[in-house]
Design a protein around this motif. Structure first.
Motif, PDB file in Angstrom:
ATOM      1  N   ILE A 181      12.001  23.545 -13.748  1.00 29.18           N
ATOM      2  CA  ILE A 181      11.500  22.857 -14.944  1.00 29.18           C
ATOM      3  C   ILE A 181      10.146  22.220 -14.669  1.00 29.18           C
ATOM      4  O   ILE A 181       9.249  22.243 -15.509  1.00 29.18           O
ATOM      5  N   THR A 182       9.993  21.643 -13.470  1.00 33.56           N
ATOM      6  CA  THR A 182       8.719  21.047 -13.079  1.00 33.56           C
ATOM      7  C   THR A 182       8.231  21.699 -11.790  1.00 33.56           C
ATOM      8  O   THR A 182       9.015  22.270 -11.035  1.00 33.56           O
ATOM      9  N   SER A 183       6.921  21.593 -11.563  1.00 31.39           N
ATOM     10  CA  SER A 183       6.343  22.151 -10.338  1.00 31.39           C
ATOM     11  C   SER A 183       5.808  21.065  -9.416  1.00 31.39           C
ATOM     12  O   SER A 183       5.429  21.327  -8.282  1.00 31.39           O
ATOM     13  N   ASN A 184       5.738  19.819  -9.900  1.00 32.11           N
ATOM     14  CA  ASN A 184       5.283  18.711  -9.063  1.00 32.11           C
ATOM     15  C   ASN A 184       6.008  17.441  -9.481  1.00 32.11           C
ATOM     16  O   ASN A 184       6.793  17.440 -10.435  1.00 32.11           O
ATOM     17  N   MET A 185       5.727  16.350  -8.771  1.00 34.53           N
ATOM     18  CA  MET A 185       6.407  15.082  -9.062  1.00 34.53           C
ATOM     19  C   MET A 185       5.431  14.021  -9.560  1.00 34.53           C
ATOM     20  O   MET A 185       5.730  12.831  -9.521  1.00 34.53           O
ATOM     21  N   GLY A 186       4.243  14.454 -10.024  1.00 31.27           N
ATOM     22  CA  GLY A 186       3.290  13.510 -10.590  1.00 31.27           C
ATOM     23  C   GLY A 186       3.843  12.858 -11.844  1.00 31.27           C
ATOM     24  O   GLY A 186       4.478  13.515 -12.658  1.00 31.27           O
ATOM     25  N   LEU A 238       9.976  16.137 -19.101  1.00 32.62           N
ATOM     26  CA  LEU A 238       9.993  16.792 -17.792  1.00 32.62           C
ATOM     27  C   LEU A 238       9.465  18.213 -17.943  1.00 32.62           C
ATOM     28  O   LEU A 238      10.147  19.083 -18.488  1.00 32.62           O
ATOM     29  N   GLY A 239       8.235  18.414 -17.491  1.00 30.26           N
ATOM     30  CA  GLY A 239       7.660  19.754 -17.495  1.00 30.26           C
ATOM     31  C   GLY A 239       7.497  20.377 -18.857  1.00 30.26           C
ATOM     32  O   GLY A 239       7.325  21.594 -18.959  1.00 30.26           O
ATOM     33  N   GLY A 240       7.541  19.574 -19.925  1.00 27.62           N
ATOM     34  CA  GLY A 240       7.418  20.118 -21.271  1.00 27.62           C
ATOM     35  C   GLY A 240       8.652  20.864 -21.744  1.00 27.62           C
ATOM     36  O   GLY A 240       8.676  21.376 -22.868  1.00 27.62           O
ATOM     37  N   GLN A 241       9.694  20.926 -20.905  1.00 28.30           N
ATOM     38  CA  GLN A 241      10.904  21.680 -21.264  1.00 28.30           C
ATOM     39  C   GLN A 241      12.064  20.765 -21.633  1.00 28.30           C
ATOM     40  O   GLN A 241      12.884  21.121 -22.485  1.00 28.30           O
ATOM     41  N   VAL A 242      12.159  19.638 -20.977  1.00 28.84           N
ATOM     42  CA  VAL A 242      13.232  18.677 -21.266  1.00 28.84           C
ATOM     43  C   VAL A 242      12.597  17.418 -21.839  1.00 28.84           C
ATOM     44  O   VAL A 242      11.797  16.767 -21.175  1.00 28.84           O
ATOM     45  N   THR A 243      12.916  17.104 -23.080  1.00 31.45           N
ATOM     46  CA  THR A 243      12.383  15.908 -23.730  1.00 31.45           C
ATOM     47  C   THR A 243      13.550  15.098 -24.272  1.00 31.45           C
ATOM     48  O   THR A 243      14.371  15.612 -25.022  1.00 31.45           O
TER      49      THR A 243
END
Length: 812
Positions: A428-433, A758-763
Motif C-alpha cells: 500500500i505504501t512504499s515509504n514511511m514519510g 495510507l498511500g492513497g489507497q486506504v483512507t
C-alpha cells in the motif's frame, strides 16, 4: 404441550462441512468479512452491490440465500500488556467501553425438488415430530457445491469481501465450543460463557431470561418507494460533498441494541414465477372494474412483468427481519422505538410479528431457511433485494504491539493502526514519510504527541525539532533530553563527545568538519583542499591525543587548546604555510566558542551527552530560530546527531519529527537535509515527519511539494472544513481522490477526529481520544500547560503532578 428439542429440531446432522436438514435441505455456511463502515465511496457501494447480484444470479433454482448479521453489545477488553504510566492509565480508561460487536454469515440452502411449500400453517415447528427424508443424492450435492464455489469466487474477486467456509466443528460445535446452530438457539454472544437456555414460544419468544421481538419487512406496502446500494449520510455530508452509507446500515451497526438482521432471498424457477404473476394479472384485470385497488394492483403486476422481461431482471422472493432481545424490561419497551426509527430512516415501516414470530424465529436457524413461511415473503427483483443487504462492519484492529491506538468514529472503541510496517508489506505504501497538517487548535500536536509516545513505548528512538514547546510535558514524563534556548540556561551541545566504547569513524569526522567549516567560513567564502586535509588531520590527532591524555574532557574547549599547542607543532613539522591553512585565522574566528567567549556554552556541554543512546530527544528552537550564529550551529548538531542514530542503531526504529521548525531549517540552508531524510531514512528503518498548519505552505513551498509530499505516503490531516471553498488546490497538491475528499471533509475536530491516508489507497477517519492522563501530558493549551508544570513542581515529577491535578479536578 411441551416437546423436546430433539423431536422437532429440523437439523438432521452435519457432514462434509454441510448442514443437512430432516427435509433434505443442504446448507453451506460462510463467515464473511465485510468492508469497514465509513470507508466506501459511492462507486464502491455500487461495485459491492453488483458483485452480490452476480453471485446470486449463479445460484440454482430452489436455492435460498440467507445472510445473517449478528450485532451484540460488548465491552472493550484491553489488549495491551502493561506499559508505563500513560499506557496503564489509557488501559483503565478504555477498558469496559461499550460497543456493538458484529459478525456476518451467509448460508446457502439447496432445497430438494419435491420439497412441499411451507406456510405459517405448515411449519416444522408445528409438527409433533419430523421424520427424516431419504439420503441426499451425491450428484445433487456435487452440483450444488460447484455452484457454491462460483458464488464464493465472484464475491472474493470483487475485492471487498472475504469468505471463509465453516467446518463441521464450527457448524455443530464440540464439547468445549458451541457451533453456530447452538449459538443461535441459545443467543450466545461472543466471549460469553457457553449457556444452555430454554426455548419458549408460549406468549412471547423467550430464550432463557431473554425476551425476543421480531420486526419484519415482509409486505410490499411497508417497503420504501425508492431503494439503492447506498444512501446519503447527512451527519457527515457537507454543502459540497455527499457522504455515502450502505442503504441497510440503519438496521445494522447504527442500531445500537442486541439484534440479528436476517436477509432472505429465495431463488425459484423464474418461468414458473412469471406464469403465476401473469395469471394474477389476468385475474386482477377481470376484477379491476369493481375496485380501484384491483386496478392499481393490476398495473403494478403488469409493470413488474414488463420489467422482468424487458430488462432481463431476475425475479426472486425476499424477506428481511430483525430479531432483537434483552433481559432488561426498560430496554425491551424501547426496542420497538429503536427498530421502527431505524427502518424509518430508509422510509420503511416496521411490522412487529406476533402470531407468526415463532415460525420466523425457527426458520432463521442456520440450515433451516427451507422452512421459512412463503406467505411472509414478497416478490421483487434481485437488484432491489440486494439493496437491503448489510454491507459494512466495524473498524478492524492491528496487533497492539505494532500499532498506534486510535478509536473508531462510531462507538469510540479503541482500535490499533499499524501505519508503517503492515502497509509496506501489503504494497500500500512504499515509504514511511509522514505529513501532518491542520489548522491551529485542530489537534496536530496532541496527535503527534500520542504517536511519538506509542512509538517510544514500542522501542523507537524519537527526535523532535519543535517551535512552541508542544512536547515538553511528554519529554519530561519519559525522562528524555529537552534542549531549549533561554538567556539563563542557553541551549548546549557537545558534538565532540563520544560515548564509552564508541570510536571516531569517517561519518563522525565528516559531520564535525562540516560544523567547523560552518563556524569558520561564510557561505560565499571558498574552502580549499589543503584546509580540508588540515581539519581532518586535526580531528584525528585530537582523538588520538584524548586516548593518551588523562583528565581531558572531550569538548570544543579542549579541541581548541589542542590546536593552540599540540597541533601547531604538527603543522610546523609538516611545513604547512598560512596560505594552505591559516590556523591563526581559524582560532581567531572560532574564539567566541571557546571558554569565556560569547558563545562558549554552545559546544561545551557537560550533561545530556549520550544523545546517541537516549531514545527521546526534543529540540525546542523558538527562542533561537532567528539567531544568525546559534541557529545554524544547532541545526547542524541536530543533523549530525540524527544521522549518527540512523546509521549506528541497527535494528532500532528512528523517528525524526519536525513540527513547524521545517520553515526555519529550510531558511538556514537545511532544505537538502530534509530532502535527504525523506528519501533515504526509510532504508534505515526510519520515519521522517513534518507538521504544518498553514495551507499555503503546502501549496506554495517547493520543499514541501517536492521533498516531503512526494515522499510522504502517510498523510494525517485534521478538520479542513474551513478551507472547503478553496479545497481544490489542496486536493491537487496532496493527490487526494474524490473519495478521500469526501471522507476528509467529514472530519469534525469537536469529536477529536483525524483523517489518515495510507498511500492513497486506504483512507479512514479515526478519533484521537485520549485518557485524562494523556491529555494533560500532551496538552499544548497555555493555561493547562502552566497548571501541569505547577503541579509537577509541587509533586516532584510530571507523573505525580498529573495524578494530583486529575484528582483535584475530579473532586471539584
Amino acid at each position: 404441550m411441551e416437546r423436546t428439542l430433539e423431536d422437532i429440531l429440523p437439523i438432521m446432522g452435519v457432514e462434509h462441512d454441510c448442514i443437512l436438514s430432516k427435509q433434505g435441505d443442504i446448507t453451506v455456511a460462510f463467515e464473511v468479512t465485510l468492508p469497514e463502515i465509513f470507508t466506501l465511496s459511492e462507486e464502491d457501494y455500487e461495485a459491492v452491490h453488483q458483485a452480490l447480484i452476480k453471485a446470486i444470479r449463479v445460484l440454482p433454482k430452489q436455492c435460498i440465500f440467507h445472510k445473517q448479521d449478528w450485532y451484540t453489545q460488548d465491552r472493550y477488553k484491553s489488549q495491551a500488556n502493561g506499559g508505563g504510566f500513560l499506557a496503564d492509565s489509557s488501559q483503565r480508561y478504555f477498558n469496559g467501553r461499550s460497543y456493538l460487536h458484529h459478525s456476518c454469515f451467509i448460508y446457502l440452502t439447496k432445497k430438494p425438488a419435491n420439497r412441499r411449500a411451507v406456510t405459517s400453517m405448515y411449519s416444522g415447528l408445528l409438527k409433533k415430530t419430523i421424520v427424516p427424508v431419504e439420503t441426499v443424492q451425491p450428484q445433487l450435492l456435487h452440483d450444488f457445491l460447484e455452484t457454491v464455489g462460483q458464488f464464493e469466487r465472484i464475491l472474493k474477486d470483487s475485492g471487498f469481501m472475504q469468505l471463509r467456509r465453516l467446518k463441521d466443528n464450527e457448524l455443530a460445535g464440540t464439547k468445549k465450543q458451541a457451533g453456530i446452530i447452538e449459538k443461535y438457539c441459545n443467543l450466545n454472544t461472543p466471549g460469553e460463557v457457553q449457556v444452555l437456555r430454554e426455548l419458549s414460544f408460549a406468549e412471547e419468544i423467550r430464550v432463557g431470561d431473554l425476551s425476543c421481538q421480531i420486526y419484519s419487512l415482509a409486505d410490499v406496502q411497508d417497503l420504501p418507494a425508492h431503494c439503492g446500494a447506498r444512501m446519503t449520510y447527512d451527519k457527515y455530508s457537507t454543502d459540497r460533498t455527499r457522504f455515502p452509507l450502505g442503504f441497510a446500515a440503519p438496521m445494522g451497526l447504527l442500531l445500537f441494541c442486541n439484534h440479528i438482521y436476517n436477509q432472505f432471498i429465495f431463488i425459484e424457477d423464474a418461468q414458473v414465477t412469471l406464469k403465476k404473476l401473469e395469471s394474477k394479472r389476468l385475474r386482477l384485470q377481470s376484477l379491476s372494474a369493481y375496485s380501484r385497488e384491483n386496478a392499481i394492483s393490476r398495473d403494478a403486476t403488469n409493470d413488474f412483468l414488463n420489467e422482468a422481461i424487458g430488462a432481463q431482471r431476475m425475479p426472486v422472493r425476499a424477506h428481511f427481519n430483525i430479531i432483537a432481545w434483552s433481559n432488561d424490561p426498560v430496554e425491551l419497551k424501547d426496542l420497538k422505538n429503536k427498530v421502527s426509527s431505524a427502518m424509518a430512516q430508509i422510509d420503511a415501516v416496521a411490522k412487529q410479528e406476533v402470531s407468526g414470530a415463532p415460525q420466523q424465529f425457527w426458520a432463521c436457524m442456520p440450515g433451516n431457511a427451507g422452512d421459512f413461511p412463503s406467505n411472509d415473503c414478497f416478490d421483487t427483483f434481485a437488484e432491489q433485494a440486494c439493496c437491503f443487504l448489510a454491507l459494512e462492519t466495524n473498524y478492524r484492529s492491528d496487533p497492539p504491539k505494532d500499532g498506534i491506538r486510535f478509536c473508531d468514529r462510531l462507538n469510540g472503541r479503541p482500535v490499533f493502526l499499524d501505519m508503517f510496517d503492515a502497509p509496506r508489506k501489503a504494497g500500500i505504501t512504499s515509504n514511511m514519510g509522514m505529513l501532518v497538517c491542520g489548522t491551529s487548535g485542530g489537534g496536530k500536536s496532541m496527535t503527534v504527541n500520542h504517536i511519538l509516545h506509542s512509538l517510544y513505548e514500542q522501542g523507537a528512538h524519537c527526535v523532535t525539532v519543535d517551535i512552541g514547546g508542544s512536547y515538553k510535558g511528554l519529554c519530561e514524563l519519559v525522562g528524555g533530553y529537552y534542549f531549549t534556548y533561554e538567556e539563563k540556561d542557553p541551549i548546549k551541545f557537545n558534538p565532540f563527545y563520544l560515548p564509552p566504547g564508541d570510536f571516531m569513524d569517517s561519518e563522525k569526522k565528516e559531520s564535525l568538519k562540516a560544523l567547523l567549516v560552518t563556524l569558520w567560513k561564510q557561505e560565499n567564502e571558498s574552502f580549499n583542499r589543503s584546509e580540508y586535509v588540515a581539519l581532518s588531520n586535526a580531528l584525528s590527532g585530537y582523538y588520538d591525543y584524548l586516548q593518551s591524555a588523562t583528565n581531558v574532557f572531550p569538548c570544543f574547549n579542549t579541541f581548541y587548546e589542542y590546536l593552540q599547542t599540540n597541533y601547531l607543532e604538527v603543522l610546523k613539522g609538516h611545513n604547512v604555510k598560512d596560505r594552505d591553512f591559516d590556523v591563526n585565522n581559524f582560532l581567531y574566528v572560532l574564539r567566541p566558542y571557546y571558554k569565556n567567549g560569547e558563545f562558549d556554552f554552545l559546544l561545551n556541554a557537560t550533561e545530556k551527552l549520550d544523545i546517541l543512546n537516549q531514545p527521546f530527544c526534543v529540540f525546542e528552537l523558538d527562542n533561537c530560530k532567528d539567531h544568525p550564529i546559534i541557529f545554524p550551529v544547532v541545526t547542524l548538531a541536530i543533523t549530525e546527531m540524527f544521522i549518527s542514530k540512523m546509521r549506528k542503531l541497527a535494528g532500532k526504529r528512528k523517528v525524526l519529527m519536525i513540527d513547524e521548525a521545517w520553515k526555519a531549517i529550510a531558511k538556514s540552508g537545511m532544505a537538502e537535509f530534509l530532502r535527504y531524510a525523506f528519501k533515504t531514512i526509510r532504508k534505515f528503518n526510519g520515519i521522517p515527519g513534518v507538521i504544518t498548519q498553514e495551507l499555503d505552505d503546502l501549496i506554495s513551498s517547493p520543499i514541501i511539494k517536492d521533498a516531503i509530499i512526494n515522499n510522504a505516503d502517510i498523510k494525517i490531516l485534521m478538520d479542513m472544513r474551513k478551507f472547503m471553498n478553496k479545497f481544490d488546490k489542496l486536493q491537487d497538491v496532496l493527490g487526494l481522490s474524490e473519495k478521500a475528499k469526501t471522507i476528509l471533509l467529514s472530519v469534525n475536530k469537536d469529536n477529536r477526529e483525524i483523517f489518515i491516508d495510507l498511500g492513497g489507497q486506504v483512507t479512514k477517519v479515526y478519533k484521537n481520544e485520549l485518557c485524562p492522563e494523556e491529555y494533560y501530558a500532551f496538552t499544548t493549551d497555555g493555561k493547562e500547560r502552566v497548571k501541569v508544570m505547577e503541579y509537577a513542581q509541587q509533586q516532584g515529577s510530571v507523573e505525580n503532578g498529573i495524578r494530583a491535578l486529575i484528582r483535584d479536578i475530579n473532586n471539584k
